[in-house]
Scaffold this motif. Structure first.
Motif, PDB file in Angstrom:
ATOM      1  N   GLY A 334       9.980  13.899  -5.467  1.00 31.94           N
ATOM      2  CA  GLY A 334      10.028  15.023  -4.530  1.00 31.94           C
ATOM      3  C   GLY A 334       8.944  16.022  -4.828  1.00 31.94           C
ATOM      4  O   GLY A 334       8.152  15.861  -5.773  1.00 31.94           O
ATOM      5  N   GLU A 335       8.908  17.079  -4.030  1.00 36.41           N
ATOM      6  CA  GLU A 335       7.879  18.117  -4.183  1.00 36.41           C
ATOM      7  C   GLU A 335       8.548  19.461  -4.431  1.00 36.41           C
ATOM      8  O   GLU A 335       9.527  19.822  -3.770  1.00 36.41           O
ATOM      9  CB  GLU A 335       7.009  18.199  -2.930  1.00 36.41           C
ATOM     10  CG  GLU A 335       5.915  19.258  -3.005  1.00 36.41           C
ATOM     11  CD  GLU A 335       5.001  19.233  -1.801  1.00 36.41           C
ATOM     12  OE1 GLU A 335       4.175  20.167  -1.668  1.00 36.41           O
ATOM     13  OE2 GLU A 335       5.109  18.280  -0.984  1.00 36.41           O
ATOM     14  N   TRP A 336       8.017  20.191  -5.416  1.00 36.74           N
ATOM     15  CA  TRP A 336       8.518  21.525  -5.752  1.00 36.74           C
ATOM     16  C   TRP A 336       7.343  22.488  -5.802  1.00 36.74           C
ATOM     17  O   TRP A 336       6.258  22.138  -6.289  1.00 36.74           O
ATOM     18  CB  TRP A 336       9.227  21.526  -7.112  1.00 36.74           C
ATOM     19  CG  TRP A 336      10.565  20.843  -7.111  1.00 36.74           C
ATOM     20  CD1 TRP A 336      11.794  21.432  -6.995  1.00 36.74           C
ATOM     21  CD2 TRP A 336      10.817  19.442  -7.217  1.00 36.74           C
ATOM     22  NE1 TRP A 336      12.782  20.498  -7.029  1.00 36.74           N
ATOM     23  CE2 TRP A 336      12.222  19.253  -7.165  1.00 36.74           C
ATOM     24  CE3 TRP A 336      10.007  18.320  -7.348  1.00 36.74           C
ATOM     25  CZ2 TRP A 336      12.817  18.015  -7.243  1.00 36.74           C
ATOM     26  CZ3 TRP A 336      10.594  17.066  -7.425  1.00 36.74           C
ATOM     27  CH2 TRP A 336      11.993  16.924  -7.365  1.00 36.74           C
ATOM     28  N   ALA A 337       7.553  23.671  -5.333  1.00 40.32           N
ATOM     29  CA  ALA A 337       6.494  24.681  -5.316  1.00 40.32           C
ATOM     30  C   ALA A 337       7.061  26.015  -5.792  1.00 40.32           C
ATOM     31  O   ALA A 337       8.250  26.311  -5.578  1.00 40.32           O
ATOM     32  CB  ALA A 337       5.907  24.825  -3.918  1.00 40.32           C
ATOM     33  N   GLY A 338       6.238  26.808  -6.430  1.00 39.45           N
ATOM     34  CA  GLY A 338       6.712  28.106  -6.908  1.00 39.45           C
ATOM     35  C   GLY A 338       5.608  28.918  -7.533  1.00 39.45           C
ATOM     36  O   GLY A 338       4.432  28.783  -7.171  1.00 39.45           O
ATOM     37  N   TRP A 339       5.991  29.736  -8.522  1.00 32.85           N
ATOM     38  CA  TRP A 339       5.088  30.729  -9.078  1.00 32.85           C
ATOM     39  C   TRP A 339       5.165  30.762 -10.594  1.00 32.85           C
ATOM     40  O   TRP A 339       6.216  30.535 -11.190  1.00 32.85           O
ATOM     41  CB  TRP A 339       5.430  32.121  -8.531  1.00 32.85           C
ATOM     42  CG  TRP A 339       5.382  32.201  -7.045  1.00 32.85           C
ATOM     43  CD1 TRP A 339       6.426  32.017  -6.182  1.00 32.85           C
ATOM     44  CD2 TRP A 339       4.229  32.429  -6.240  1.00 32.85           C
ATOM     45  NE1 TRP A 339       5.986  32.138  -4.888  1.00 32.85           N
ATOM     46  CE2 TRP A 339       4.636  32.391  -4.896  1.00 32.85           C
ATOM     47  CE3 TRP A 339       2.880  32.677  -6.519  1.00 32.85           C
ATOM     48  CZ2 TRP A 339       3.756  32.595  -3.840  1.00 32.85           C
ATOM     49  CZ3 TRP A 339       2.001  32.890  -5.472  1.00 32.85           C
ATOM     50  CH2 TRP A 339       2.440  32.844  -4.148  1.00 32.85           C
ATOM     51  N   THR A 351       4.182  20.840  -7.889  1.00 26.87           N
ATOM     52  CA  THR A 351       4.182  19.511  -8.495  1.00 26.87           C
ATOM     53  C   THR A 351       4.899  18.539  -7.573  1.00 26.87           C
ATOM     54  O   THR A 351       5.918  18.888  -6.958  1.00 26.87           O
ATOM     55  CB  THR A 351       4.835  19.519  -9.897  1.00 26.87           C
ATOM     56  OG1 THR A 351       4.706  18.222 -10.481  1.00 26.87           O
ATOM     57  CG2 THR A 351       6.310  19.892  -9.825  1.00 26.87           C
ATOM     58  N   VAL A 352       4.343  17.345  -7.444  1.00 22.39           N
ATOM     59  CA  VAL A 352       4.941  16.264  -6.662  1.00 22.39           C
ATOM     60  C   VAL A 352       5.275  15.139  -7.621  1.00 22.39           C
ATOM     61  O   VAL A 352       4.376  14.525  -8.220  1.00 22.39           O
ATOM     62  CB  VAL A 352       3.979  15.768  -5.567  1.00 22.39           C
ATOM     63  CG1 VAL A 352       4.637  14.639  -4.764  1.00 22.39           C
ATOM     64  CG2 VAL A 352       3.565  16.908  -4.651  1.00 22.39           C
ATOM     65  N   THR A 434       2.154  31.202 -23.224  1.00 20.84           N
ATOM     66  CA  THR A 434       3.324  30.720 -22.503  1.00 20.84           C
ATOM     67  C   THR A 434       3.770  31.732 -21.449  1.00 20.84           C
ATOM     68  O   THR A 434       3.827  32.937 -21.720  1.00 20.84           O
ATOM     69  CB  THR A 434       4.483  30.459 -23.483  1.00 20.84           C
ATOM     70  OG1 THR A 434       4.045  29.554 -24.502  1.00 20.84           O
ATOM     71  CG2 THR A 434       5.672  29.850 -22.774  1.00 20.84           C
ATOM     72  N   TYR A 435       4.108  31.223 -20.243  1.00 18.18           N
ATOM     73  CA  TYR A 435       4.521  32.067 -19.123  1.00 18.18           C
ATOM     74  C   TYR A 435       5.771  31.475 -18.459  1.00 18.18           C
ATOM     75  O   TYR A 435       5.894  30.253 -18.350  1.00 18.18           O
ATOM     76  CB  TYR A 435       3.418  32.137 -18.060  1.00 18.18           C
ATOM     77  CG  TYR A 435       2.063  32.514 -18.584  1.00 18.18           C
ATOM     78  CD1 TYR A 435       1.637  33.843 -18.589  1.00 18.18           C
ATOM     79  CD2 TYR A 435       1.187  31.538 -19.054  1.00 18.18           C
ATOM     80  CE1 TYR A 435       0.371  34.191 -19.063  1.00 18.18           C
ATOM     81  CE2 TYR A 435      -0.075  31.878 -19.529  1.00 18.18           C
ATOM     82  CZ  TYR A 435      -0.479  33.193 -19.529  1.00 18.18           C
ATOM     83  OH  TYR A 435      -1.725  33.537 -19.995  1.00 18.18           O
ATOM     84  N   PRO A 436       6.691  32.318 -17.985  1.00 21.04           N
ATOM     85  CA  PRO A 436       7.847  31.793 -17.233  1.00 21.04           C
ATOM     86  C   PRO A 436       7.417  31.268 -15.867  1.00 21.04           C
ATOM     87  O   PRO A 436       6.458  31.746 -15.265  1.00 21.04           O
ATOM     88  CB  PRO A 436       8.769  33.011 -17.101  1.00 21.04           C
ATOM     89  CG  PRO A 436       7.872  34.191 -17.253  1.00 21.04           C
ATOM     90  CD  PRO A 436       6.751  33.775 -18.177  1.00 21.04           C
ATOM     91  N   CYS A 437       8.155  30.276 -15.399  1.00 25.13           N
ATOM     92  CA  CYS A 437       7.798  29.606 -14.149  1.00 25.13           C
ATOM     93  C   CYS A 437       9.062  29.149 -13.441  1.00 25.13           C
ATOM     94  O   CYS A 437       9.997  28.654 -14.091  1.00 25.13           O
ATOM     95  CB  CYS A 437       6.893  28.415 -14.452  1.00 25.13           C
ATOM     96  SG  CYS A 437       6.412  27.466 -13.002  1.00 25.13           S
ATOM     97  N   THR A 438       9.102  29.290 -12.128  1.00 22.39           N
ATOM     98  CA  THR A 438      10.218  28.807 -11.302  1.00 22.39           C
ATOM     99  C   THR A 438       9.662  28.082 -10.076  1.00 22.39           C
ATOM    100  O   THR A 438       8.764  28.601  -9.401  1.00 22.39           O
ATOM    101  CB  THR A 438      11.117  29.959 -10.846  1.00 22.39           C
ATOM    102  OG1 THR A 438      11.647  30.638 -11.990  1.00 22.39           O
ATOM    103  CG2 THR A 438      12.263  29.443  -9.984  1.00 22.39           C
ATOM    104  N   LEU A 439      10.180  26.872  -9.792  1.00 21.11           N
ATOM    105  CA  LEU A 439       9.777  26.109  -8.627  1.00 21.11           C
ATOM    106  C   LEU A 439      11.007  25.750  -7.817  1.00 21.11           C
ATOM    107  O   LEU A 439      12.094  25.515  -8.381  1.00 21.11           O
ATOM    108  CB  LEU A 439       9.032  24.821  -9.031  1.00 21.11           C
ATOM    109  CG  LEU A 439       7.719  24.972  -9.774  1.00 21.11           C
ATOM    110  CD1 LEU A 439       7.957  25.055 -11.275  1.00 21.11           C
ATOM    111  CD2 LEU A 439       6.801  23.782  -9.481  1.00 21.11           C
TER     112      LEU A 439
END
Length: 442
Positions: A334-339, A351-352, A434-439
Motif C-alpha cells: 500500500g501507499e502511505w504519506a505524511g510528514w 512510502t509505497v 532523529t525526527y518524529p514522523c507520522t504517515l
C-alpha cells in the motif's frame, strides 16, 4: 601469558588496515599484561605503547554511570526521582536513563576541527519519543541528561568530577574527558577505516562518549570501579534488563546471562575509535582492547583471541548486543504519506510498500527511490536510501535517510525519520539526527 597474542595483533592490524591496538589484562587487582602494537601516529611514525591514551567513545558511559551511582550513595541524586525538564510524557528517572529506557532516541552531533562551536544544537533533539520505561533504545541523549544532572547535583564540571571521584581513587593516571586529550600521556591519533587522519571531534554529549584512557586504566576501572559503590548500589548497577537473548543492559554496562561465563562489558565506536572493556567476575579478570580506527574488525579479532584464551566459553555474543534483530516483514502492500517534524518545519515523505520485499521512498522533492524493505523486533517497516533530508542540520554531513515506523490500529504508520552518514569512506563520520514522523494511508 596468551599464546600467539603478538601474532594475532600484528595480523589483525595488517589485515584490517588498523593503525594500532593496545591491550591490558588485570587479574584480581594486579596488572598482568599491558602491550601495544602498531603506530599511534602514522604520519610521524610514533609507535603505540602501553602508556598511549586512546579515545574511548561509549566506554565513557560506564564512567558516567559510576559517577551517578556515587552521587546516589551520597544522597545527591535519587535514582527514581523524575529528572527535571519539559517532556511530553512522564519525566524519565536516572535509573531509566542509565538503562537506556528514558524515552530518548538515538543521536550524535559530531563536528570536526579546532573550533569547538557546534553547528547542530543538541537542544533541538532533546525530545522524548516514547513513554519512559516502555522499551530499550540506546541513546547518547539520555547520558547527556545524566551528565547535566551530575553537574547540577555536585556543583562540579563533569571532567573534574570524573577525574576526582573515579580516576584518582582508582589510580587511572591517563584518564581525561573532552573533545581533545589534555593529560600528560601520548595520544593515539584517530583514523578512518581507509587510513585518513581525523581532525579533533566535538559533540554535544561528552558524558556519553568523550573519555580518554590507556588500556591499563580501562582494565583497572572494569575490575574496581563498581567497588567504589555501596553493595546495594553495585547490585543495582548489574541488575540488567534484557535487551536480547543473551544480554541485558544495567547502569553503563552490558551484562550477559544464560550460557557461558557472566560477562560485564561495554564497547565503544565512533570516528577513529574502536574500544572494548570486559570484566569476567568469576575469574576476577578484566580485559581492555583499544584501537584507533573506525573499523572494529581488528579490535574484535584481538578480543576474540585474548578473552577466548583467558575465559573458556567466551564468545562475541556475550558482549555484542543485537537489541533489534531483523524479522520477516508483514506490512501489507500500500501507499502511505505524511510528514517529518523538524526544527525547520514539516517535510513531506511517502512510502509505497510492494509485494517483493521492496518499497518506493519519496522524500521532499527528490525523485522516488526503490529500495529494500524489512522489519525488526521494534519496527514493522524499515527503509533507507541515499536521500538528503533538506534541513540545515542534515545538509552539514548526513547525506542518507532512513524511515522506521510501526503500524497503528487506526492504519497510521508512526515512528522515526533519520538523517545520517553510512560510515566514513567519504569524509568523516557524520551526525545521526532523529525526527518524529507520522504517515497515513494515501
Amino acid at each position: 601469558m596468551v599464546d600467539g597474542l603478538d601474532e594475532v595483533c600484528e595480523q589483525a592490524l595488517a589485515e584490517h588496515g588498523c593503525a594500532s591496538v593496545s591491550v591490558a589484562v588485570v587479574e584480581r587487582d594486579e596488572l598482568v599484561l599491558a602491550r601495544a602494537y602498531g603506530l599511534a601516529d602514522r604520519e610521524s611514525g610514533r609507535p603505540a605503547t602501553p602508556e598511549t591514551v586512546y579515545g574511548l567513545a561509549s566506554v565513557t558511559k560506564a564512567f558516567t554511570a559510576t559517577a551517578v551511582c556515587l552521587a546516589a550513595d551520597e544522597g545527591l541524586i535519587d535514582l527514581d526521582a523524575p529528572v527535571p525538564g519539559d517532556h511530553p510524557w512522564t519525566a524519565p528517572t536516572p535509573r531509566q536513563l542509565l538503562q537506556h529506557r528514558g524515552g530518548f532516541p538515538a543521536f550524535y552531533n559530531f563536528h570536526y576541527g579546532d573550533d569547538g562551536t557546534l553547528p547542530i544544537d543538541i537542544d533541538r533533539y532533546r525530545t522524548l519519543v516514547r513513554e519512559p520505561g516502555t522499551g530499550f533504545e540506546y541513546s547518547n541523549l539520555g547520558y547527556h541528561e545524566l551528565g547535566r544532572l551530575l553537574e547540577s547535583a555536585t556543583g562540579q564540571g563533569l571532567a573534574d568530577h570524573l577525574r576526582e571521584r573515579i580516576a584518582e581513587p582508582l589510580g587511572l593516571t591517563g584518564f581525561g574527558l573532552g573533545s581533545a586529550y589534555s593529560g600528560p600521556g601520548p595520544v593515539a591519533e584517530r583514523y578512518t577505516a581507509d587510513g585518513r587522519r581525523y581532525a579533533t571531534c566535538h559533540s554535544g554529549h561528552p558524558a556519553a562518549g568523550a573519555g580518554w584512557a590507556t588500556a591499563a586504566d580501562i582494565a583497572r576501572f572494569a575490575r574496581g570501579g563498581h567497588r567504589l559503590l555501596k553493595p546495594a548500589t553495585e547490585a543495582a548497577m548489574h541488575d540488567a534488563l534484557p535487551i536480547g537473548e543473551l544480554l541485558g543492559y544495567g547502569f553503563g554496562r552490558i551484562v550477559s546471562h544464560g550460557e557461558g561465563p557472566v560477562v560485564r562489558s561495554h564497547g565503544g565506536g565512533m570516528g577513529g575509535v574502536a574500544t572494548m572493556m570486559i570484566e569476567i567476575p568469576e575469574r576476577e579478570l578484566a580485559v581492555a582492547v583499544l584501537a584507533n580506527s573506525t573499523d572494529k574488525a581488528a579490535r574484535d579479532a584481538v578480543v576474540d583471541h585474548l578473552v577466548g584464551a583467558l575465559a573458556p566459553g567466551f564468545h562475541a555474543g556475550l558482549v555484542t548486543p543485537d537489541s533489534d534483530p531483523v524479522r520477516p516483514m508483514e506490512q501489507a502492500p500500500g501507499e502511505w504519506a505524511g510528514w517529518i517534524d523538524t526544527a525547520d518545519g514539516q517535510i513531506p515523505v511517502t512510502t509505497v510498500v510492494m509485494t517483493d520485499g521492496q518499497a518506493e521512498l519519496r522524500l521532499a522533492d527528490h525523485p522516488p527511490v526503490t529500495t529494500a524493505a524489512f522489519a525488526t523486533r521494534q519496527w514493522d517497516l524499515v527503509v533507507s536510501a541515499p536521500l538528503q533530508l533538506p534541513t540545515a542540520d542534515a545538509r552539514l554531513n548526513s547525506p542518507s535517510f532512513a524511515l522506521a515506523v510501526r503500524a497503528e490500529q487506526d492504519g497510521r504508520l508512526t515512528g522515526r525519520a533519520v538523517a545520517f552518514k553510512s560510515g566514513d569512506q567519504e569524509g568523516w563520520l557524520g551526525p545521526y539526527l532523529t525526527y518524529p514522523c507520522t504517515l497515513r494511508p494515501a
